[in-house]
Write a protein that holds these residues in place. Structure first.
Motif, PDB file in Angstrom:
ATOM      1  N   VAL A  60      -4.150  -3.206  11.490  1.00 34.42           N
ATOM      2  CA  VAL A  60      -3.593  -3.256  10.136  1.00 34.42           C
ATOM      3  C   VAL A  60      -2.345  -2.374  10.016  1.00 34.42           C
ATOM      4  O   VAL A  60      -1.301  -2.820   9.520  1.00 34.42           O
ATOM      5  N   GLY A  61      -2.440  -1.112  10.460  1.00 34.31           N
ATOM      6  CA  GLY A  61      -1.320  -0.188  10.312  1.00 34.31           C
ATOM      7  C   GLY A  61      -0.111  -0.608  11.120  1.00 34.31           C
ATOM      8  O   GLY A  61       1.026  -0.553  10.632  1.00 34.31           O
ATOM      9  N   VAL A 113       4.810   7.472   2.988  1.00 38.33           N
ATOM     10  CA  VAL A 113       3.784   8.494   3.206  1.00 38.33           C
ATOM     11  C   VAL A 113       2.428   7.823   3.423  1.00 38.33           C
ATOM     12  O   VAL A 113       1.642   8.236   4.279  1.00 38.33           O
ATOM     13  N   ALA A 114       2.157   6.774   2.638  1.00 33.55           N
ATOM     14  CA  ALA A 114       0.910   6.024   2.809  1.00 33.55           C
ATOM     15  C   ALA A 114       0.849   5.378   4.184  1.00 33.55           C
ATOM     16  O   ALA A 114      -0.187   5.412   4.872  1.00 33.55           O
ATOM     17  N   HIS A 115       1.969   4.793   4.618  1.00 34.95           N
ATOM     18  CA  HIS A 115       2.000   4.132   5.927  1.00 34.95           C
ATOM     19  C   HIS A 115       1.781   5.134   7.061  1.00 34.95           C
ATOM     20  O   HIS A 115       1.038   4.858   8.011  1.00 34.95           O
ATOM     21  N   SER A 116       2.394   6.300   6.972  1.00 31.63           N
ATOM     22  CA  SER A 116       2.235   7.287   8.040  1.00 31.63           C
ATOM     23  C   SER A 116       0.798   7.774   8.130  1.00 31.63           C
ATOM     24  O   SER A 116       0.277   8.003   9.231  1.00 31.63           O
ATOM     25  N   MET A 132       0.630   3.439  -1.932  1.00 32.56           N
ATOM     26  CA  MET A 132       1.219   2.126  -1.663  1.00 32.56           C
ATOM     27  C   MET A 132       1.565   1.425  -2.968  1.00 32.56           C
ATOM     28  O   MET A 132       2.659   0.867  -3.127  1.00 32.56           O
ATOM     29  N   TYR A 133       0.642   1.461  -3.915  1.00 33.80           N
ATOM     30  CA  TYR A 133       0.883   0.798  -5.198  1.00 33.80           C
ATOM     31  C   TYR A 133       1.967   1.523  -5.990  1.00 33.80           C
ATOM     32  O   TYR A 133       2.918   0.910  -6.502  1.00 33.80           O
TER      33      TYR A 133
END
Length: 606
Positions: free
Chosen positions: A451-452, A475-478, A530-531
């Motif tokens: 997913v990531g 920041v969410a992705h990391s 993310m949102y």
């Protein structure tokens, strides 16, 4: 073979066409129909689905345990009744047993209201506590006996230091998360956000993850080479150098001494030189161990581990050389360094660990060695060229940005190959999800790997980059990658090997607490940013004032703090679990006069 080639080429062409369509998306309206946006939503749903599956499996196992507990209580009551019998009652029972030799079923026994008695003499042994083992200590596993004491010590030292830096680094991260809600929390210069943020990232990068990987890697290298580590002394020196790097680097950062704006390379070069020397010693140690192996083959794990060390040493040199560190040259080097650090050090090394520890956990071979080789070489090819996708729409040449985007799409190949390999290795062992938390750690890590990494490829597309770049989405992705992939896989490896080396298993309740606190915390952290990051990017696209997007993020920063707090608490639980697994218990005598073995637990014959 020909059909496989056709299928492979078709997949590549499909991905490239998908990239082309993604670049043509409208940047003004219908943003939610962008392939990158849709793909990211689907990937998040996959994570949620896996969480629900694990929760239902654990819930079902808990209900089964409650049922078994009730059965055990019934058996205990029956056993107590047998123990309380006097001699006359025992004689009567024996007489009834003699009469039972000619007994035949009448057909109504299951529906009878008769009191349960042991007429057949099937009960041989009764214990007061059916849940208590006859032996107070578990036997040591063959792995514990076969592993040299020096290797156990090295693995334990590396993992202990890594655990300390995890708690310290995420304590700093927790404090930073609270600053988003209470900016006036302090007015001390060395506790300012600008100084503490690199302390957090560098500590968890070079302190926690790097030391944990190397410690776990020492066992893999020795085990798969069927030989001892070339030099335990060099392993200890590297341990000292890496820990000194993190300690001195953090002191320098909090004192305002740093390397400028280079993300993840804020440590100044004299300090980072210690880390590079530690890596060189580790590479030499690993290489010499593999070179003196007592088996013919070099296992796939060693490919990943040695490659990660080679790439990272090269990366450290390039990232700190003064050449090309001005203007746009520094931007190119920063993109290269940042993504190489994540992909060629943490990801490559950790995947190498999983190729050993996952099959070892399931006691079965890896599903496909060929898929592992495919994943390795495509990782080496595609990951080295994607750093510039962090600088889309920058003054860098357009063709360089396009190359980074295309190679980001190419990353689907190693990600799909690796994820398929791991999931197929787990096939047939899903019942372990309800019995142990080791497989859930691996499962969540593998799912986040798919997913990531896939979400990173989607985010490289120009439109999604336009929406999410410079927002909290990054920041969410990391955290989705470094925490969801690296941390969960490392924890799975640690819970696999440490109990086997020391013969002590942590409480399943506490391991479960660690898992769910970390997972729920990460999910809350990830989804909120993310949102909120998406809304913030859209606000910028509409030309709204910057401060409006800051106000907009306030409720999502609250959820960031909530999620981060749960994650930090999970690290405290993990630290206790690790301490319990490695703590030495005082020697207990299991022999008495005549060499008779002492057995705990009451036993009677009836």
């Amino acid at each position: 073979m020909k059909n496989r080639r056709i299928y492979f080429l078709s997949t590549v062409l499909l991905l490239l066409s998908f990239v082309g369509n993604a670049q043509n998306s409208q940047m003004t309206k219908d943003w939610e129909t962008s392939p990158g946006i849709i793909g990211t939503v689907v990937l998040v749903i996959i994570v949620l689905f896996v969480a629900v599956v694990i929760f239902l499996a654990k819930l079902n196992a808990y209900l089964d345990r409650l049922k078994q507990k009730k059965l055990n209580q019934d058996r205990m009551a029956f056993s107590d009744e047998l123990v309380s019998l006097d001699n006359d009652e025992i004689d009567s029972i024996l007489e009834n047993r003699k009469k039972a030799l000619n007994y035949k079923l009448k057909g109504d026994e299951l529906g009878s209201l008769n009191k349960a008695v042991d007429k057949k003499g099937l009960v041989k042994r009764v214990r007061k506590d059916p849940n208590n083992s006859f032996f107070d200590e578990k036997k040591k596993t063959p792995l514990s006996i076969e592993t040299p004491k020096e290797l156990k010590q090295i693995v334990t030292y590396y993992l202990a230091a890594a655990t300390f830096w995890l708690v310290f680094g995420t304590l700093v991260g927790e404090y930073l998360g609270l600053k988003f809600i209470w900016p006036e929390l302090d007015k001390i210069s060395f506790l300012s956000f600008g100084r503490l943020r690199p302390v957090h990232t560098n500590t968890v990068f070079w302190g926690w993850a790097s030391l944990a990987m190397i410690g776990l890697g020492y066992f893999v290298i020795a085990r798969t080479s069927n030989t001892k580590i070339y030099s335990y002394a060099k392993a200890k020196i590297a341990w000292i150098l890496i820990n000194a790097t993190v300690l001195l680097g953090n002191i320098a950062l909090m004192s305002g001494i740093n390397n400028g704006g280079g993300e993840y390379r804020e440590y100044i070069w004299p300090i980072m030189l210690l880390f590079a020397i530690g890596l060189i010693l580790t590479l030499y140690n690993f290489y010499k161990t593999v070179a003196t192996r007592k088996i013919k083959e070099i296992y796939i794990s060693n490919w990943f581990i040695l490659a990660a060390l080679v790439w990272t040493i090269v990366l450290s040199v390039i990232g700190y050389l003064p050449f090309y560190q001005n203007g746009m040259g520094e931007t190119v080097i920063q993109g290269y360094y940042m993504h190489q650090g994540v992909g060629m050090w943490f990801m490559t090394f950790t995947l190498g660990l999983v190729y050993y520890y996952l099959p070892a956990t399931l006691n079965k071979p890896i599903y496909s060695y060929s898929l592992g080789v495919l994943a390795f070489w495509t990782q080496m090819l595609f990951y080295t060229m994607i750093g510039t996708h962090h600088f889309v729409f920058s003054p860098l040449p357009w063709w360089l940005q396009t190359v980074a985007i295309v190679f980001s799409a190419g990353m689907f190949i190693p990600v799909i190959a690796g994820s398929t390999n791991f999931l197929m290795t787990m096939r047939g062992a899903w019942n372990h999800i309800s019995k142990s938390y080791v497989l859930p750690f691996f499962l969540v890590g593998v799912i986040f790997y798919f997913v990531g990494s896939s979400q990173g490829s989607f985010q490289a597309f120009r439109f999604t980059n336009f929406v999410w770049h410079f927002t909290d989405f990054n920041v969410a992705h990391s955290h989705m990658t470094m925490y969801g992939i690296i941390c969960f896989l490392l924890w799975g490896c640690i819970y696999t090997i440490v109990p086997k080396l020391n013969g002590k298993e942590p409480s399943q309740l506490l391991v479960g607490g660690h898992f769910w606190l970390a997972f729920i915390g990460l999910f809350a952290y990830m989804i909120s940013l993310m949102y909120g990051g998406t809304l913030r990017g859209l606000s910028w696209m509409e030309g709204n004032p910057f401060m409006e997007s800051v106000t907009l993020m306030q409720p999502y920063w609250v959820w960031r703090a909530v999620g981060g707090t749960l994650m930090f608490i999970s690290h405290l639980v993990f630290a206790y679990n690790f301490y319990y697994m490695v703590k030495k218990e005082p020697e207990k005598s299991t022999k008495r006069n005549g060499g008779t073995e002492i057995i705990k637990g009451e036993s009677v014959t009836v």
